[in-house]
Design a protein around this motif. Sequence first.
Motif, PDB file in Angstrom:
ATOM      1  N   SER A 169       0.832  -1.198   0.000  1.00 58.99           N
ATOM      2  CA  SER A 169       0.000   0.000   0.000  1.00 58.99           C
ATOM      3  C   SER A 169       0.870   1.252   0.000  1.00 58.99           C
ATOM      4  O   SER A 169       1.804   1.359   0.797  1.00 58.99           O
ATOM      5  CB  SER A 169      -0.907   0.015   1.240  1.00 58.99           C
ATOM      6  OG  SER A 169      -1.536   1.272   1.406  1.00 58.99           O
ATOM      7  N   THR A 170       0.560   2.184  -0.886  1.00 61.62           N
ATOM      8  CA  THR A 170       1.238   3.471  -0.875  1.00 61.62           C
ATOM      9  C   THR A 170       0.473   4.426   0.038  1.00 61.62           C
ATOM     10  O   THR A 170      -0.514   5.057  -0.358  1.00 61.62           O
ATOM     11  CB  THR A 170       1.317   4.077  -2.294  1.00 61.62           C
ATOM     12  OG1 THR A 170       2.048   3.181  -3.143  1.00 61.62           O
ATOM     13  CG2 THR A 170       2.041   5.423  -2.266  1.00 61.62           C
ATOM     14  N   ASN A 171       0.912   4.453   1.289  1.00 55.54           N
ATOM     15  CA  ASN A 171       0.401   5.413   2.283  1.00 55.54           C
ATOM     16  C   ASN A 171      -1.110   5.318   2.519  1.00 55.54           C
ATOM     17  O   ASN A 171      -1.726   6.280   2.979  1.00 55.54           O
ATOM     18  CB  ASN A 171       0.753   6.844   1.861  1.00 55.54           C
ATOM     19  CG  ASN A 171       1.264   7.668   3.029  1.00 55.54           C
ATOM     20  OD1 ASN A 171       1.866   7.140   3.940  1.00 55.54           O
ATOM     21  ND2 ASN A 171       1.013   8.962   2.991  1.00 55.54           N
ATOM     22  N   ASP A 172      -1.722   4.167   2.220  1.00 55.52           N
ATOM     23  CA  ASP A 172      -3.144   3.964   2.487  1.00 55.52           C
ATOM     24  C   ASP A 172      -3.274   3.033   3.686  1.00 55.52           C
ATOM     25  O   ASP A 172      -3.133   1.814   3.562  1.00 55.52           O
ATOM     26  CB  ASP A 172      -3.829   3.368   1.260  1.00 55.52           C
ATOM     27  CG  ASP A 172      -5.311   3.096   1.503  1.00 55.52           C
ATOM     28  OD1 ASP A 172      -5.810   3.464   2.585  1.00 55.52           O
ATOM     29  OD2 ASP A 172      -5.947   2.497   0.614  1.00 55.52           O
ATOM     30  N   TYR A 173      -3.565   3.617   4.843  1.00 51.71           N
ATOM     31  CA  TYR A 173      -3.592   2.844   6.081  1.00 51.71           C
ATOM     32  C   TYR A 173      -4.909   2.118   6.295  1.00 51.71           C
ATOM     33  O   TYR A 173      -5.024   1.336   7.242  1.00 51.71           O
ATOM     34  CB  TYR A 173      -3.265   3.751   7.273  1.00 51.71           C
ATOM     35  CG  TYR A 173      -1.794   4.068   7.378  1.00 51.71           C
ATOM     36  CD1 TYR A 173      -0.959   3.339   8.228  1.00 51.71           C
ATOM     37  CD2 TYR A 173      -1.224   5.079   6.621  1.00 51.71           C
ATOM     38  CE1 TYR A 173       0.393   3.616   8.316  1.00 51.71           C
ATOM     39  CE2 TYR A 173       0.131   5.375   6.701  1.00 51.71           C
ATOM     40  CZ  TYR A 173       0.938   4.637   7.552  1.00 51.71           C
ATOM     41  OH  TYR A 173       2.288   4.908   7.639  1.00 51.71           O
ATOM     42  N   THR A 174      -5.901   2.368   5.447  1.00 52.06           N
ATOM     43  CA  THR A 174      -7.154   1.632   5.595  1.00 52.06           C
ATOM     44  C   THR A 174      -6.923   0.130   5.427  1.00 52.06           C
ATOM     45  O   THR A 174      -7.622  -0.685   6.038  1.00 52.06           O
ATOM     46  CB  THR A 174      -8.209   2.109   4.582  1.00 52.06           C
ATOM     47  OG1 THR A 174      -7.736   1.873   3.252  1.00 52.06           O
ATOM     48  CG2 THR A 174      -8.516   3.591   4.761  1.00 52.06           C
ATOM     49  N   LYS A 175      -5.929  -0.217   4.629  1.00 50.31           N
ATOM     50  CA  LYS A 175      -5.631  -1.633   4.400  1.00 50.31           C
ATOM     51  C   LYS A 175      -5.010  -2.308   5.620  1.00 50.31           C
ATOM     52  O   LYS A 175      -4.943  -3.526   5.692  1.00 50.31           O
ATOM     53  CB  LYS A 175      -4.717  -1.785   3.192  1.00 50.31           C
ATOM     54  CG  LYS A 175      -5.373  -1.354   1.885  1.00 50.31           C
ATOM     55  CD  LYS A 175      -4.423  -1.495   0.708  1.00 50.31           C
ATOM     56  CE  LYS A 175      -5.095  -1.054  -0.594  1.00 50.31           C
ATOM     57  NZ  LYS A 175      -4.190  -1.146  -1.761  1.00 50.31           N
ATOM     58  N   THR A 176      -4.538  -1.496   6.572  1.00 52.14           N
ATOM     59  CA  THR A 176      -3.897  -2.054   7.770  1.00 52.14           C
ATOM     60  C   THR A 176      -4.901  -2.320   8.884  1.00 52.14           C
ATOM     61  O   THR A 176      -4.526  -2.830   9.946  1.00 52.14           O
ATOM     62  CB  THR A 176      -2.819  -1.099   8.309  1.00 52.14           C
ATOM     63  OG1 THR A 176      -3.448   0.058   8.900  1.00 52.14           O
ATOM     64  CG2 THR A 176      -1.878  -0.647   7.211  1.00 52.14           C
ATOM     65  N   ALA A 177      -6.159  -1.975   8.671  1.00 54.47           N
ATOM     66  CA  ALA A 177      -7.178  -2.051   9.725  1.00 54.47           C
ATOM     67  C   ALA A 177      -7.232  -3.428  10.380  1.00 54.47           C
ATOM     68  O   ALA A 177      -7.223  -4.452   9.700  1.00 54.47           O
ATOM     69  CB  ALA A 177      -8.548  -1.690   9.152  1.00 54.47           C
ATOM     70  N   GLY A 178      -7.265  -3.433  11.696  1.00 57.40           N
ATOM     71  CA  GLY A 178      -7.376  -4.673  12.447  1.00 57.40           C
ATOM     72  C   GLY A 178      -6.071  -5.407  12.653  1.00 57.40           C
ATOM     73  O   GLY A 178      -6.076  -6.597  12.991  1.00 57.40           O
ATOM     74  N   SER A 179      -4.944  -4.709  12.499  1.00 58.87           N
ATOM     75  CA  SER A 179      -3.641  -5.362  12.703  1.00 58.87           C
ATOM     76  C   SER A 179      -3.419  -5.688  14.181  1.00 58.87           C
ATOM     77  O   SER A 179      -3.746  -4.894  15.066  1.00 58.87           O
ATOM     78  CB  SER A 179      -2.510  -4.451  12.218  1.00 58.87           C
ATOM     79  OG  SER A 179      -2.551  -4.277  10.818  1.00 58.87           O
ATOM     80  N   THR A 180      -2.860  -6.860  14.423  1.00 59.04           N
ATOM     81  CA  THR A 180      -2.498  -7.266  15.777  1.00 59.04           C
ATOM     82  C   THR A 180      -1.178  -6.631  16.192  1.00 59.04           C
ATOM     83  O   THR A 180      -1.007  -6.204  17.338  1.00 59.04           O
ATOM     84  CB  THR A 180      -2.366  -8.798  15.859  1.00 59.04           C
ATOM     85  OG1 THR A 180      -3.612  -9.386  15.498  1.00 59.04           O
ATOM     86  CG2 THR A 180      -1.977  -9.252  17.263  1.00 59.04           C
ATOM     87  N   VAL A 181      -0.237  -6.576  15.243  1.00 59.84           N
ATOM     88  CA  VAL A 181       1.082  -5.989  15.470  1.00 59.84           C
ATOM     89  C   VAL A 181       1.425  -5.087  14.295  1.00 59.84           C
ATOM     90  O   VAL A 181       1.131  -5.418  13.148  1.00 59.84           O
ATOM     91  CB  VAL A 181       2.175  -7.077  15.615  1.00 59.84           C
ATOM     92  CG1 VAL A 181       3.525  -6.447  15.966  1.00 59.84           C
ATOM     93  CG2 VAL A 181       1.804  -8.109  16.661  1.00 59.84           C
ATOM     94  N   ALA A 182       2.055  -3.957  14.593  1.00 56.36           N
ATOM     95  CA  ALA A 182       2.579  -3.079  13.546  1.00 56.36           C
ATOM     96  C   ALA A 182       4.048  -2.804  13.826  1.00 56.36           C
ATOM     97  O   ALA A 182       4.422  -2.489  14.963  1.00 56.36           O
ATOM     98  CB  ALA A 182       1.803  -1.766  13.493  1.00 56.36           C
ATOM     99  N   VAL A 183       4.872  -2.940  12.806  1.00 58.22           N
ATOM    100  CA  VAL A 183       6.315  -2.712  12.927  1.00 58.22           C
ATOM    101  C   VAL A 183       6.664  -1.433  12.174  1.00 58.22           C
ATOM    102  O   VAL A 183       6.382  -1.318  10.977  1.00 58.22           O
ATOM    103  CB  VAL A 183       7.121  -3.896  12.334  1.00 58.22           C
ATOM    104  CG1 VAL A 183       8.613  -3.690  12.578  1.00 58.22           C
ATOM    105  CG2 VAL A 183       6.655  -5.218  12.934  1.00 58.22           C
TER     106      VAL A 183
END
Length: 311
Positions: free
Chosen positions: A61-75
């Motif tokens: 994803s290019t700077n679209d954080y909607t695709k990260t929704a519901g992440s358990t861990v973010a690095v």
Amino acid sequence: MKVTVVGAGAVGATCADNIARKQLCDELVIVDIKEGVAEGKAMDLMQTAQLEGFDTNIIGSTNDYTKTAGSTVAVITSGVPRKPGMTREELIGINAGIVKTVTKNILQYSPDCIIIVISNPMDTMTYLALKESGLPKHRIIGMGGMLDSARFRYFLSTAMQCSPNDLQAVVVGGHGDTTMIPLTRLATYSGVPASHFLDADTLKKVAADTMVGGATLTGLLGTSAWYAPGAAGAALVEAIVRDEKKIMPCCVYLEGEYGQSDICIGVPVIIGKNGWEKIIDYNLNEEEQALFVKSADAVRSMNSVLSTLSI
């Protein structure tokens, strides 16, 4: 299970590669600000799935954080390396703005996630992420101690001519050439103190080589290392998503432990599904504690730059 890696550079891509190969999640999202880079690396990694035998779905994803929704861990690996002529304040100023923005974007879509910080200067960026996020302290973890300890085991194994997998060795303190503290006194080879195999001068050299381990690689490569930092980040992800309860040296927030407060710095902690769950007291001797205080003072000096920034 979803994991997000922010930053598709060498460290972020290597971290993502390790996460995918170990099948630590069902979906892995790579985010980068540069157009097409995250999508390209995600596609490249997906084309290794059949070759490596994993089923993780990888999305770029290019700077679209909607695709990260519901992440358990973010690095968080994003940021710029220090360049010739760049001051410490300039580096902090640039990366602090990046880490602050990334942290905000992650939590907008994954308010319950655990954040792992790799961006440099790592101790200060971990502290910033904690303060800016407002998250409970156990959900913000800096990776540096894992990397430094892996390098410590490498140099010990080279000196002892044994497998690094048979060694226990830990580095505490700040993640920097002059702030990290390789605890040679506690290093063991299958339970036997390393001092039984190496004399004091050799152990001192191992510690010194460890402390400049990153700088040595930068001198050889012309840029910062990426294989071990990426793998260290993935190892933390693994300990969290698999609730391993492993003791790992990480940068976490102290409230009186090791005689320090209001600082994020490297100490041994138990890592599990809730993030870091408990700080382990290694009962440092007088010399080690003095070094730890000196290290903490240096990290605080770095942190003080944050108050001068407009981010």
